[in-house]
Scaffold this motif. Structure first.
Motif, PDB file in Angstrom:
ATOM      1  N   THR A 177      31.201   0.236 -25.628  1.00  0.00           N
ATOM      2  CA  THR A 177      32.437   0.711 -25.004  1.00  0.00           C
ATOM      3  C   THR A 177      33.529   0.711 -26.062  1.00  0.00           C
ATOM      4  OG1 THR A 177      33.265  -1.474 -24.394  1.00  0.00           O
ATOM      5  CG2 THR A 177      31.788  -0.376 -22.804  1.00  0.00           C
ATOM      6  N   ARG A 178      34.655   1.329 -25.771  1.00  0.00           N
ATOM      7  CA  ARG A 178      35.763   1.348 -26.712  1.00  0.00           C
ATOM      8  C   ARG A 178      36.293  -0.046 -26.975  1.00  0.00           C
ATOM      9  NH1 ARG A 178      37.856   6.504 -25.958  1.00  0.00           N
ATOM     10  NH2 ARG A 178      36.752   6.571 -24.008  1.00  0.00           N
ATOM     11  N   ILE A 179      36.336  -0.902 -25.963  1.00  0.00           N
ATOM     12  CA  ILE A 179      36.799  -2.273 -26.172  1.00  0.00           C
ATOM     13  C   ILE A 179      35.838  -2.992 -27.119  1.00  0.00           C
ATOM     14  CG2 ILE A 179      37.218  -4.511 -25.064  1.00  0.00           C
ATOM     15  CD1 ILE A 179      39.447  -2.392 -24.623  1.00  0.00           C
ATOM     16  N   GLN A 180      34.543  -2.784 -26.944  1.00  0.00           N
ATOM     17  CA  GLN A 180      33.576  -3.380 -27.877  1.00  0.00           C
ATOM     18  C   GLN A 180      33.774  -2.819 -29.282  1.00  0.00           C
ATOM     19  OE1 GLN A 180      30.188  -2.250 -25.477  1.00  0.00           O
ATOM     20  NE2 GLN A 180      29.676  -4.399 -25.099  1.00  0.00           N
ATOM     21  N   ASP A 181      34.042  -1.513 -29.375  1.00  0.00           N
ATOM     22  CA  ASP A 181      34.303  -0.908 -30.690  1.00  0.00           C
ATOM     23  C   ASP A 181      35.503  -1.572 -31.357  1.00  0.00           C
ATOM     24  OD1 ASP A 181      32.209   0.894 -30.265  1.00  0.00           O
ATOM     25  OD2 ASP A 181      33.535   2.573 -29.742  1.00  0.00           O
ATOM     26  N   ILE A 182      36.569  -1.785 -30.599  1.00  0.00           N
ATOM     27  CA  ILE A 182      37.775  -2.420 -31.143  1.00  0.00           C
ATOM     28  C   ILE A 182      37.468  -3.858 -31.558  1.00  0.00           C
ATOM     29  CG2 ILE A 182      40.114  -3.214 -30.595  1.00  0.00           C
ATOM     30  CD1 ILE A 182      40.244  -0.696 -28.669  1.00  0.00           C
ATOM     31  N   LEU A 183      36.734  -4.578 -30.728  1.00  0.00           N
ATOM     32  CA  LEU A 183      36.387  -5.957 -31.051  1.00  0.00           C
ATOM     33  C   LEU A 183      35.471  -6.050 -32.270  1.00  0.00           C
ATOM     34  CD1 LEU A 183      35.884  -7.416 -27.459  1.00  0.00           C
ATOM     35  CD2 LEU A 183      37.764  -7.904 -29.053  1.00  0.00           C
TER      36      LEU A 183
ATOM     37  N   ARG B  60      38.865   7.089 -30.619  1.00  0.00           N
ATOM     38  CA  ARG B  60      37.674   7.868 -30.286  1.00  0.00           C
ATOM     39  C   ARG B  60      36.477   6.923 -30.229  1.00  0.00           C
ATOM     40  NH1 ARG B  60      38.762  11.761 -35.288  1.00  0.00           N
ATOM     41  NH2 ARG B  60      39.736   9.796 -35.913  1.00  0.00           N
ATOM     42  N   PRO B  61      35.514   7.212 -29.369  1.00  0.00           N
ATOM     43  CA  PRO B  61      34.327   6.351 -29.304  1.00  0.00           C
ATOM     44  C   PRO B  61      33.513   6.428 -30.590  1.00  0.00           C
ATOM     45  CG  PRO B  61      34.424   7.842 -27.416  1.00  0.00           C
ATOM     46  CD  PRO B  61      35.476   8.277 -28.379  1.00  0.00           C
ATOM     47  N   ILE B  62      32.910   5.317 -30.972  1.00  0.00           N
ATOM     48  CA  ILE B  62      31.999   5.293 -32.122  1.00  0.00           C
ATOM     49  C   ILE B  62      30.863   6.293 -31.897  1.00  0.00           C
ATOM     50  CG2 ILE B  62      30.258   3.859 -33.281  1.00  0.00           C
ATOM     51  CD1 ILE B  62      32.968   3.104 -34.214  1.00  0.00           C
ATOM     52  N   SER B  63      30.485   6.502 -30.647  1.00  0.00           N
ATOM     53  CA  SER B  63      29.364   7.404 -30.347  1.00  0.00           C
ATOM     54  C   SER B  63      29.623   8.831 -30.826  1.00  0.00           C
ATOM     55  CB  SER B  63      29.047   7.403 -28.853  1.00  0.00           C
ATOM     56  OG  SER B  63      30.168   7.856 -28.118  1.00  0.00           O
TER      57      SER B  63
ATOM     58  N   SER C  28      25.053   4.940 -30.682  1.00  0.00           N
ATOM     59  CA  SER C  28      25.890   3.828 -30.227  1.00  0.00           C
ATOM     60  C   SER C  28      26.093   3.894 -28.715  1.00  0.00           C
ATOM     61  CB  SER C  28      27.250   3.866 -30.924  1.00  0.00           C
ATOM     62  OG  SER C  28      28.079   2.846 -30.418  1.00  0.00           O
ATOM     63  N   THR C  29      25.995   2.734 -28.087  1.00  0.00           N
ATOM     64  CA  THR C  29      26.209   2.656 -26.635  1.00  0.00           C
ATOM     65  C   THR C  29      27.335   1.680 -26.296  1.00  0.00           C
ATOM     66  OG1 THR C  29      24.529   0.935 -26.450  1.00  0.00           O
ATOM     67  CG2 THR C  29      23.792   3.207 -26.113  1.00  0.00           C
TER      68      THR C  29
END
Length: 191
Positions: free
Chosen positions: A85-91, A73-76, A82-83
């Motif tokens: 992306t999911r890849i940024q969230d994972i990273l 799920r997105p951090i948002s 939060s803006t």
């Protein structure tokens, strides 16, 4: 140079150390049985420290998202400002993450991202119709314990957001070894 190991739910202490449930099949039991209680426990812990550092996902040819469980799920959803992306969230998940149980340095939002990656499943048709939130595409998993399922909307949003075509995952046994679902966008491979 062509094999990459990804972390799954069995690479967490809560699962591979759950001797009461898995008995002789638990990793901790195997370590203690082979090496004795003291050394076996230390080997189990050393292996888990390696597991704490395994990557959660991989992307093949900038097109195929590979993960053990599924899309987070997105951090948002938990932090509307939060803006990322999911890849940024994972990273942004800490490079050393216990996940289940988490280390003290693990933020709740990123612990959720990591947990979603290793525990989630595609929604069944029944879940899609009855329990998946139509605005987010996510619902509660039949696994319980806070695990989620992801439906068609979540998949479409994620693939479009990242520019990917497919999700390749594991986490569920299938008699044929491979299952294709969600309009041939999700492949479950279990060996």
């Amino acid at each position: 140079q062509k094999v990459f190991l990804l972390r799954g739910n069995h690479e967490t202490r809560d699962v591979n150390g759950w001797e009461e449930h898995y008995g002789e099949r638990s990793f901790i039991w195997q370590c203690r049985n082979r090496f004795g209680d003291d050394i076996g426990y230390r080997i189990w812990e050393a292996c888990n420290q390696v597991f704490d550092r395994l990557p959660l996902v991989a992307v093949v040819d900038q097109d195929i998202f590979c993960v053990h469980g599924g899309i987070p799920r997105p951090i948002s959803y938990t932090n509307p400002s939060s803006t990322t992306t999911r890849i940024q969230d994972i990273l942004n998940v800490p490079r050393v993450a216990g996940i289940n149980p988490p280390y003290e340095h693990e933020d709740d939002a990123y612990q959720q991202v990591a947990s979603d990656c290793i525990w989630s499943d595609p929604a069944s048709e029944h879940q899609e119709m009855n329990s998946v939130d139509p605005t987010t595409g996510y619902g509660e998993s039949l696994r319980g314990g806070g695990a989620i399922c992801f439906g068609n909307k979540a998949i479409t949003d994620f693939l479009q957001e990242q520019g990917f075509s497919y999700i390749m995952r594991a986490h569920e046994a299938h008699a044929e070894g491979v299952a294709v679902s969600k309009g041939a966008r999700v492949f479950t491979v279990f060996s």
